[in-house]
Scaffold this motif. Structure first.
Motif, PDB file in Angstrom:
ATOM      1  N   HIS A 191     -27.649  23.598 -25.514  1.00 44.80           N
ATOM      2  CA  HIS A 191     -27.337  22.360 -24.799  1.00 44.80           C
ATOM      3  C   HIS A 191     -25.949  22.478 -24.195  1.00 44.80           C
ATOM      4  O   HIS A 191     -24.993  22.758 -24.914  1.00 44.80           O
ATOM      5  N   PRO A 192     -25.790  22.282 -22.891  1.00 46.86           N
ATOM      6  CA  PRO A 192     -24.463  22.386 -22.256  1.00 46.86           C
ATOM      7  C   PRO A 192     -23.450  21.436 -22.884  1.00 46.86           C
ATOM      8  O   PRO A 192     -22.286  21.766 -23.041  1.00 46.86           O
ATOM      9  N   ALA A 193     -23.907  20.226 -23.267  1.00 44.73           N
ATOM     10  CA  ALA A 193     -22.997  19.228 -23.852  1.00 44.73           C
ATOM     11  C   ALA A 193     -22.427  19.748 -25.166  1.00 44.73           C
ATOM     12  O   ALA A 193     -21.242  19.604 -25.436  1.00 44.73           O
ATOM     13  N   ILE A 194     -23.275  20.371 -25.984  1.00 43.78           N
ATOM     14  CA  ILE A 194     -22.821  20.898 -27.272  1.00 43.78           C
ATOM     15  C   ILE A 194     -21.818  22.016 -27.034  1.00 43.78           C
ATOM     16  O   ILE A 194     -20.775  22.079 -27.678  1.00 43.78           O
ATOM     17  N   ASP A 195     -22.124  22.907 -26.096  1.00 42.02           N
ATOM     18  CA  ASP A 195     -21.199  24.007 -25.776  1.00 42.02           C
ATOM     19  C   ASP A 195     -19.853  23.456 -25.315  1.00 42.02           C
ATOM     20  O   ASP A 195     -18.806  23.936 -25.729  1.00 42.02           O
ATOM     21  N   ARG A 196     -19.906  22.436 -24.462  1.00 39.91           N
ATOM     22  CA  ARG A 196     -18.665  21.858 -23.942  1.00 39.91           C
ATOM     23  C   ARG A 196     -17.855  21.248 -25.076  1.00 39.91           C
ATOM     24  O   ARG A 196     -16.646  21.443 -25.167  1.00 39.91           O
ATOM     25  N   HIS A 197     -18.527  20.517 -25.968  1.00 40.78           N
ATOM     26  CA  HIS A 197     -17.828  19.914 -27.105  1.00 40.78           C
ATOM     27  C   HIS A 197     -17.211  20.994 -27.992  1.00 40.78           C
ATOM     28  O   HIS A 197     -16.095  20.844 -28.468  1.00 40.78           O
ATOM     29  N   LEU A 198     -17.940  22.073 -28.197  1.00 36.53           N
ATOM     30  CA  LEU A 198     -17.439  23.170 -29.028  1.00 36.53           C
ATOM     31  C   LEU A 198     -16.186  23.772 -28.405  1.00 36.53           C
ATOM     32  O   LEU A 198     -15.185  23.963 -29.086  1.00 36.53           O
ATOM     33  N   TRP A 199     -16.245  24.053 -27.097  1.00 37.92           N
ATOM     34  CA  TRP A 199     -15.084  24.649 -26.424  1.00 37.92           C
ATOM     35  C   TRP A 199     -13.894  23.711 -26.438  1.00 37.92           C
ATOM     36  O   TRP A 199     -12.756  24.129 -26.606  1.00 37.92           O
ATOM     37  N   ILE A 200     -14.147  22.392 -26.276  1.00 41.49           N
ATOM     38  CA  ILE A 200     -13.060  21.413 -26.311  1.00 41.49           C
ATOM     39  C   ILE A 200     -12.418  21.410 -27.698  1.00 41.49           C
ATOM     40  O   ILE A 200     -11.194  21.417 -27.830  1.00 41.49           O
ATOM     41  N   ALA A 201     -13.247  21.452 -28.745  1.00 43.18           N
ATOM     42  CA  ALA A 201     -12.740  21.462 -30.119  1.00 43.18           C
ATOM     43  C   ALA A 201     -11.920  22.724 -30.377  1.00 43.18           C
ATOM     44  O   ALA A 201     -10.834  22.660 -30.952  1.00 43.18           O
ATOM     45  N   VAL A 202     -12.437  23.869 -29.940  1.00 44.73           N
ATOM     46  CA  VAL A 202     -11.732  25.142 -30.137  1.00 44.73           C
ATOM     47  C   VAL A 202     -10.397  25.121 -29.381  1.00 44.73           C
ATOM     48  O   VAL A 202      -9.366  25.516 -29.923  1.00 44.73           O
ATOM     49  N   THR A 203     -10.428  24.655 -28.144  1.00 42.13           N
ATOM     50  CA  THR A 203      -9.207  24.596 -27.332  1.00 42.13           C
ATOM     51  C   THR A 203      -8.178  23.669 -27.964  1.00 42.13           C
ATOM     52  O   THR A 203      -6.997  24.016 -28.042  1.00 42.13           O
ATOM     53  N   GLU A 204      -8.635  22.485 -28.424  1.00 42.67           N
ATOM     54  CA  GLU A 204      -7.716  21.542 -29.065  1.00 42.67           C
ATOM     55  C   GLU A 204      -7.088  22.165 -30.304  1.00 42.67           C
ATOM     56  O   GLU A 204      -5.896  22.012 -30.550  1.00 42.67           O
ATOM     57  N   TYR A 205      -7.902  22.896 -31.087  1.00 43.07           N
ATOM     58  CA  TYR A 205      -7.400  23.533 -32.308  1.00 43.07           C
ATOM     59  C   TYR A 205      -6.331  24.568 -31.974  1.00 43.07           C
ATOM     60  O   TYR A 205      -5.266  24.589 -32.575  1.00 43.07           O
ATOM     61  N   ILE A 206      -6.605  25.399 -30.976  1.00 42.13           N
ATOM     62  CA  ILE A 206      -5.649  26.436 -30.568  1.00 42.13           C
ATOM     63  C   ILE A 206      -4.356  25.794 -30.060  1.00 42.13           C
ATOM     64  O   ILE A 206      -3.256  26.210 -30.435  1.00 42.13           O
TER      65      ILE A 206
END
Length: 49
Positions: free
Chosen positions: A3-18
């Motif tokens: 799901h593109p939405a799930i991928d986007r949320h994952l990348w946002i979470a990873v980016t925020e963490y970094i």
């Protein structure tokens, strides 16, 4: 199928963490520089040698 939405949320979470980790490290480094902490100064001078 992914799901593109799930991928986007994952990348946002990873980016925020970094960004958070880098930000905390930067703030800690700047504070240590400002305070001229002897302990931090000793650690950095040992690492730089």
């Amino acid at each position: 199928m992914d799901h593109p939405a799930i991928d986007r949320h994952l990348w946002i979470a990873v980016t925020e963490y970094i960004v958070a980790v880098v930000g905390v490290a930067l703030i800690a480094w700047l504070l240590a520089e400002d305070l001229a902490s002897p302990l931090w100064g000793g650690l950095t001078s040992i690492r730089l040698r």
